[in-house]
Design an enzyme around this catalytic site. Structure first.
Site, short mmCIF file in Angstrom:
data_model
loop_
_atom_site.label_atom_id
_atom_site.label_comp_id
_atom_site.label_asym_id
_atom_site.label_seq_id
_atom_site.Cartn_x
_atom_site.Cartn_y
_atom_site.Cartn_z
N ASP A 1 -7.16 4.30 -4.36
CA ASP A 1 -7.78 4.14 -3.04
C ASP A 1 -8.39 5.51 -2.72
O ASP A 1 -8.66 6.29 -3.65
CB ASP A 1 -6.73 3.71 -2.00
CG ASP A 1 -7.35 3.22 -0.69
OD1 ASP A 1 -7.81 2.07 -0.64
OD2 ASP A 1 -7.41 3.99 0.30
N LYS B 1 0.87 -1.19 0.00
CA LYS B 1 0.00 0.00 0.00
C LYS B 1 0.90 1.23 0.00
O LYS B 1 2.00 1.20 0.53
CB LYS B 1 -0.87 0.02 1.26
CG LYS B 1 -2.09 0.92 1.13
CD LYS B 1 -3.25 0.14 0.55
CE LYS B 1 -4.45 1.01 0.27
NZ LYS B 1 -5.62 0.19 -0.08
P1 NDP Z 1 -13.03 7.72 -2.43
O1 NDP Z 1 -11.95 8.69 -2.28
O2 NDP Z 1 -13.67 7.50 -3.75
O3 NDP Z 1 -14.20 8.02 -1.39
C1 NDP Z 1 -13.93 8.06 -0.02
C2 NDP Z 1 -15.21 8.38 0.71
O4 NDP Z 1 -15.01 8.19 2.11
C3 NDP Z 1 -15.66 9.82 0.53
O5 NDP Z 1 -17.05 9.88 0.65
C4 NDP Z 1 -14.96 10.49 1.70
O6 NDP Z 1 -15.56 11.70 2.10
C5 NDP Z 1 -15.10 9.46 2.77
N1 NDP Z 1 -13.99 9.61 3.71
C6 NDP Z 1 -12.66 9.51 3.43
N2 NDP Z 1 -11.94 9.72 4.53
C7 NDP Z 1 -12.82 9.98 5.50
C8 NDP Z 1 -12.66 10.28 6.87
N3 NDP Z 1 -11.45 10.37 7.45
N4 NDP Z 1 -13.80 10.45 7.60
C9 NDP Z 1 -15.02 10.34 7.03
N5 NDP Z 1 -15.22 10.08 5.73
C10 NDP Z 1 -14.13 9.88 4.98
O7 NDP Z 1 -12.42 6.33 -1.88
P2 NDP Z 1 -12.93 4.84 -2.10
O8 NDP Z 1 -14.40 4.80 -2.23
O9 NDP Z 1 -12.09 4.24 -3.15
O10 NDP Z 1 -12.49 4.17 -0.73
C11 NDP Z 1 -13.36 4.03 0.38
C12 NDP Z 1 -12.89 2.89 1.28
O11 NDP Z 1 -12.87 1.67 0.53
C13 NDP Z 1 -11.47 3.05 1.83
O12 NDP Z 1 -11.42 2.45 3.11
C14 NDP Z 1 -10.63 2.21 0.87
O13 NDP Z 1 -9.43 1.77 1.46
C15 NDP Z 1 -11.58 1.06 0.60
N6 NDP Z 1 -11.34 0.29 -0.60
C16 NDP Z 1 -11.29 0.87 -1.83
C17 NDP Z 1 -11.08 0.10 -2.95
C18 NDP Z 1 -11.12 0.68 -4.32
O14 NDP Z 1 -11.06 -0.11 -5.29
N7 NDP Z 1 -11.26 1.96 -4.51
C19 NDP Z 1 -10.85 -1.35 -2.85
C20 NDP Z 1 -11.01 -1.87 -1.52
C21 NDP Z 1 -11.22 -1.07 -0.45
P3 NDP Z 1 -14.86 13.09 1.76
O15 NDP Z 1 -15.18 13.34 0.32
O16 NDP Z 1 -15.47 14.07 2.70
O17 NDP Z 1 -13.40 12.89 2.02
O1 2IT Z 2 -7.86 -1.67 -0.61
C1 2IT Z 2 -7.83 -2.14 -1.77
O2 2IT Z 2 -7.99 -3.35 -1.98
C2 2IT Z 2 -7.66 -1.22 -2.89
N1 2IT Z 2 -7.59 -0.01 -2.67
C3 2IT Z 2 -7.51 -1.74 -4.28
C4 2IT Z 2 -6.14 -2.27 -4.52
C5 2IT Z 2 -5.82 -2.65 -5.94
O3 2IT Z 2 -4.66 -2.95 -6.17
O4 2IT Z 2 -6.71 -2.66 -6.80
#
Ligand code: NDP
Ligand code: 2IT
Length: 452
Positions: free
Chosen positions: A170, A130
Site C-alpha cells: 500500500d 489492513k
Molecule cells: P505509493 O506509496 O506508491 O504512492 C502514494 C502517492 O500518494 C505518492 O504520490 C504520495 O506522495 C501520495 N501521498 C501519500 N500520502 C499522502 C498524503 N498524506 N498527502 C498527499 N499525498 C500523499 O502508494 P499507492 O499508489 O500504492 O497508493 C495510493 C492510494 O491507492 C492509497 O490510498 C492506497 O490505499 C490505494 N490503493 C493502493 C493499492 C495498491 O495496490 N497499491 C490497491 C488499492 C488502493 P509522497 O511521495 O509525497 O508521499
Molecule cells: O487497498 C488495497 O486494496 C491494497 N492496498 C491492496 C491489497 C492487497 O492485498 O493486494
C-alpha cells in the site's frame, strides 16, 4: 422483535463514534457504508436480529506492537506497528500494509473495514484486513528500510499465514519492502508459502500485480462511460498522486486515448497541458521508485509544465478525475469545483479520497462516481489471483491475467449496477451499489455462522 442497534442511522453513528473515540477516519468510513446499508436492511429482520452491520464495524481483532530498529548512525528507533483483522467470513484476511507517518489505528481500521466490502465485491474468497506503521520510509537508506521491515515482520509473522491473513503493499510499501518482509518471514518460519502478495516474479509473484490497481481503476471508468454511451477517447483526465496507482492509471488512460493533465505528491501538483504521455509516465515511475524523488522535479525535465506547491489538482478543468493519492484529499468544495468545471466521471484509485461532503456533492450532481472499494479493487483482485497461483504452484500467463482482471472489473461494475441502479433510469448510484453488494455477501456468510 429483538433489540437491535440498527434502528436509526444517527443513533448508530453516534454509537460508533462513542465506542471509537479519536478515530474520525474509521467513523467516516462506517457512516458512508451505513447510509446505504441501513435502507437496505430496514425490512430484513435477520440482518437486524443478528446485528450484522454492528458486528462488521467491530474488527475481529486489532493487533498493536512495538517495532524497534537501528538507523545508520546506530540510534535506536521505536515505531508502532499494527495489523487490523476486520472480518474473515468469506476468506482469509487480506489487505495491504502502509508505511507512512500519518498511519494511526483509526486509519488502519477504516482501511480494513473498507477492504472487507471491496474484497467481497471482487467475487474472490478474501476477508478484510489492513496493517502498517507510522514509519516514514522517505529519506531512509535501503539498509534502514530493510532493518525496519525485518523487525516489523519479526512480530507480524505470528499473526499471518497463507490461510490466515495475507498482507500486500500500500502507500510506502512496494516491491522492495515486500521482498524484505518475505525474506524475513521465510527465515523465521522456514516455510515458503504465499503469505504475502505483490512478491517479485522470481519468488512467487504474479504478472500484472504491479499494474493492476491503476489499470483496474481505468477499466472501471471505461465501464461507467460505456454504460452511458461514451468512451475515454479524447477525454482530459486529472489524476492525483504519483505512486504505484497514479502512474499505472495514467498509463492506461493514455493507452485508451485520453490525455492526462496532472500528477501530484504531498508537496503539490504538476500541470502539463501537452499531456503526460507514456514516455513522461516512464520518467515519473523511475523518479518515484528508483531515484525516490519529488514530483516537482518534473517541470525541470518537461517544458510547458507548471508546479503548484501545496495544492491539489482539482481546480484544473477536466472531463474525468482519478484521485489516486490518499484519504480525504478531495473535499466538498473540490467536488463542487470539479462538477462546475464539467467533470462527468470520477473513479477513485485511492481509498476514501473523497470526504463525506464530497461524496454527497457527487451523488447530488448524479455524475458517474465510483468509490474506491469498487474502482480500485483490481489490485487486491490480482493479489487473489497470486494466492491461487501460489496454491497451485504455477504461474499464469500475462494474457490470461489481463483477461481475468478485465472480467473481474466488469463483474464489480455489474454488481454495483444491480444494487445501485433503478428501473427506468440510466443512473447508477455506484456508492450505494458497492456498499450493498459488498455487504450482502459478507452478511449472508455471517448469518450462516450464527452468533460468533
Ligand atoms: P505509493 O506509496 O506508491 O504512492 C502514494 C502517492 O500518494 C505518492 O504520490 C504520495 O506522495 C501520495 N501521498 C501519500 N500520502 C499522502 C498524503 N498524506 N498527502 C498527499 N499525498 C500523499 O502508494 P499507492 O499508489 O500504492 O497508493 C495510493 C492510494 O491507492 C492509497 O490510498 C492506497 O490505499 C490505494 N490503493 C493502493 C493499492 C495498491 O495496490 N497499491 C490497491 C488499492 C488502493 P509522497 O511521495 O509525497 O508521499
Ligand atoms: O487497498 C488495497 O486494496 C491494497 N492496498 C491492496 C491489497 C492487497 O492485498 O493486494
Amino acid at each position: 422483535m429483538a433489540v437491535s442497534d440498527h434502528v436509526d442511522l444517527d443513533g448508530f453513528i453516534a454509537g460508533v463514534k462513542r465506542r471509537n473515540p479519536g478515530q474520525p477516519e474509521f467513523a467516516q468510513a462506517v457512516q458512508e457504508v451505513a447510509e446505504d446499508v441501513f435502507d437496505f436492511i430496514q425490512d430484513k429482520e435477520e440482518y437486524h436480529e443478528y446485528q450484522i452491520l454492528r458486528r462488521i464495524a467491530e474488527p475481529d481483532r486489532v493487533i498493536s506492537f512495538r517495532v524497534c530498529w537501528e538507523d545508520d548512525k546506530n540510534n535506536v528507533r521505536v515505531q508502532r506497528g499494527w495489523r487490523v483483522q476486520n472480518n474473515n467470513s468469506i476468506g482469509p484476511y487480506k489487505g495491504g500494509i502502509r508505511f507512512h507517518p500519518s498511519v494511526t489505528e483509526s486509519v488502519l481500521k477504516f482501511l480494513a473495514f473498507e477492504q472487507t466490502f471491496k474484497n467481497s465485491l471482487t467475487g474472490l474468497p478474501m476477508g478484510g484486513g489492513k496493517g502498517g506503521s507510522n514509519f516514514n520510509p522517505k529519506g531512509k537508506s535501503d539498509h534502514e528500510v530493510m532493518r525496519f521491515c525485518q523487525s516489523f515482520m519479526t512480530e507480524l509473522y505470528r499473526h499471518v499465514g497463507a490461510d490466515v491473513d495475507v498482507p500486500a503493499g500500500d502507500i510506502g510499501v512496494g516491491a522492495r519492502e515486500i521482498g524484505y518482509m518475505f525474506g524475513q518471514y521465510k527465515r523465521i518460519t522456514n516455510q515458503f508459502t504465499g503469505v504475502l502478495t505483490g512478491k517479485g516474479l522470481e519468488y512467487g509473484g504474479s504478472l500484472i500485480r504491479t499494474e493492476a490497481t491503476g489499470y483496474g481503476a481505468v477499466y472501471f471508468l471505461k465501464n461507467m462511460l460505456e454504460h452511458v454511451g461514451k468512451s475515454l477517447d479524447g477525454m482530459r483526465a486529472v489524476i492525483s498522486g504519483s505512486g504505484n496507482v497514479a502512474t499505472y492509471a495514467a498509463e492506461k488512460v493514455t493507452q485508451l486515448g485520453g490525455r492526462v493533465l496532472t500528477l501530484s505528491d504531498s508537496e503539490g501538483f504538476v500541470h502539463d497541458p501537452a499531456g503526460i504521455d507514456q514516455a513522461k509516465v516512464d520518467w515519473v515511475k523511475d523518479l518515484k521508485t528508483r531515484r525516490r524523488g519529488r514530483i516537482s522535479e518534473y517541470v525541470k525535465e518537461f517544458k510547458g509544465a507548471t508546479f503548484h506547491a501545496g495544492q491539489r489538482p482539482w481546480s484544473v478543468s477536466c472531463d474525468v478525475a482519478l484521485p489516486c493519492a490518499t484519504q480525504n484529499e478531495l473535499t466538498g468544495p473540490d467536488a463542487n469545483m470539479l462538477v462546475a468545471n464539467g467533470c462527468i466521471a470520477v473513479a477513485e484509485g485511492a481509498n476514501m479520497p473523497t470526504d463525506l461532503d464530497g461524496v454527497h456533492v457527487f451523488k447530488r450532481a448524479k455524475i458517474l462516481y465510483a468509490p474506491g472499494k469498487a474502482a480500485n479493487a483490481g489490485g487486491v483482485s490480482v493479489s487473489g489471483l497470486e494466492m491461487s497461483q501460489n496454491s497451485e504452484r504455477r504461474a499464469w500467463k500475462e494474457s490470461e491475467l489481463q483477461a481475468m482482471l478485465i472480467d473481474i472489473m466488469q463483474g464489480i461494475h455489474d454488481r454495483c449496477a444491480e444494487y445501485g441502479g433503478a428501473a427506468g433510469s440510466k443512473y447508477i448510484d455506484y456508492v450505494k451499489g458497492a456498499n450493498i453488494a459488498g455487504f450482502k455477501k459478507v452478511a449472508d456468510a455471517m448469518l450462516a455462522f450464527g452468533v460468533v
